[in-house]
Design an enzyme around this catalytic site. Structure first.
Site, short mmCIF file in Angstrom:
data_model
loop_
_atom_site.label_atom_id
_atom_site.label_comp_id
_atom_site.label_asym_id
_atom_site.label_seq_id
_atom_site.Cartn_x
_atom_site.Cartn_y
_atom_site.Cartn_z
N HIS A 219 -55.06 20.78 -32.92
CA HIS A 219 -55.62 20.94 -31.23
C HIS A 219 -57.20 21.79 -31.98
O HIS A 219 -57.76 21.79 -33.26
CB HIS A 219 -54.94 22.88 -31.11
CG HIS A 219 -54.86 24.41 -32.90
ND1 HIS A 219 -56.08 24.53 -32.66
CD2 HIS A 219 -53.92 24.15 -32.95
CE1 HIS A 219 -55.81 25.12 -34.04
NE2 HIS A 219 -54.62 25.44 -33.88
N CYS A 235 -51.08 24.66 -38.90
CA CYS A 235 -51.42 23.05 -37.80
C CYS A 235 -52.73 22.28 -38.17
O CYS A 235 -53.54 23.07 -39.07
CB CYS A 235 -52.00 23.88 -36.36
SG CYS A 235 -50.16 24.35 -35.23
#
Length: 259
Positions: A219, A235
């Site tokens: 992301h 992440c």
């Protein structure tokens, strides 16, 4: 230390934006209720989704091997087996997180494919019958090198770009091994990233995060100062250009996360 904001996916709707070990990231040529397959009902066995943990299935033994790029999509829920011809152990739904389910093939036998699954534990695989599956080949792959904090995206032998990214911190490292692009989520509210691309892997240290199952994803991030640092909950935060390139890859595309 900059942290990922928690995020939650209910069905295909993104609420209370966050991620990392939460919910987290079409295809090519890319929790739902689906049809009965053979004599197996969708409710009789656990579903192979990012929200579940499966047992009795083989692990991917070649964790850093190069995948062929062959990906398959079940048009409806299909049974998952530990061995071809054995008893079903789970089911693989046609959709996950609002996207079609495309999974990479790690082994093929006549009439069968062994595929990477998006469930826990990481690297879990299962056999599904080849009949009735849609099949495609992704010539793309994404490679993340945690040591140098670099992301490279390839189209066959052509490099589409290399970017410096942010990865998991010492206590919440990004899990290593080969995985795949699972879905593409567009947050409905203003968030830290215009798109979230969950992978078929989970945090190795967080069982849950922000109400989600600890799913790791690509992301974006508004503060460019984080790139090149190990500061996330697992992440992989990427620059805007990298996110745009990743969002154009087919679902099921192989992703290799190396130490």
């Amino acid at each position: 230390m900059s942290l990922d904001v928690p995020c939650r996916v209910i069905g295909s709707a993104l609420v209370a934006i966050s991620l990392v070990a939460s919910t987290p990231a079409g295809v090519a040529a890319s929790p739902v209720t689906l049809a009965t397959v053979a004599s197996v009902t969708a409710t009789a066995l656990p579903k192979a989704t990012t929200f579940t943990e499966l047992s009795g299935l083989p692990q991917d033994a070649d964790t850093y091997g190069k995948l062929s790029g062959i990906v398959v999509h079940p048009a409806r829920t299909v049974a998952v087996y530990a061995l071809p011809g054995g008893k079903p152990t789970a089911t693989l739904p046609a959709k996950q997180l609002g996207s079609q389910t495309w999974v990479p093939v790690v082994e093929a036998r006549k009439g069968w494919y062994r595929v990477l699954l998006p469930s826990k534990p990481n690297h879990v695989t299962g056999w599904i019958k080849a009949k009735g599956l849609k099949k495609a080949r992704s010539r793309y792959r994404a490679i993340v090198k945690l040591g140098t904090r670099q992301l490279t995206v390839m189209a066959a032998s052509k490099k589409l770009g290399t970017w410096t990214v942010a990865v998991g911190g010492p206590e919440t490292p990004t899990p290593v091994g080969r995985t795949f692009l699972l879905a593409l989520v567009s947050p409905k509210k203003k968030a830290y990233s215009p798109l979230i691309l969950p992978l078929g892997t989970h945090s190795s240290t967080l069982d849950t995060f922000g109400g989600g199952p600890g799913t790791v994803a690509f992301h974006g991030w508004p503060d460019r100062k984080v790139f090149g640092k190990a500061v996330t909950h697992g992440c992989i935060r990427v620059p805007a250009r990298a996110l745009k390139v990743l969002a154009g890859l087919p679902l099921g595309t192989p992703v290799l996360i190396a130490p």
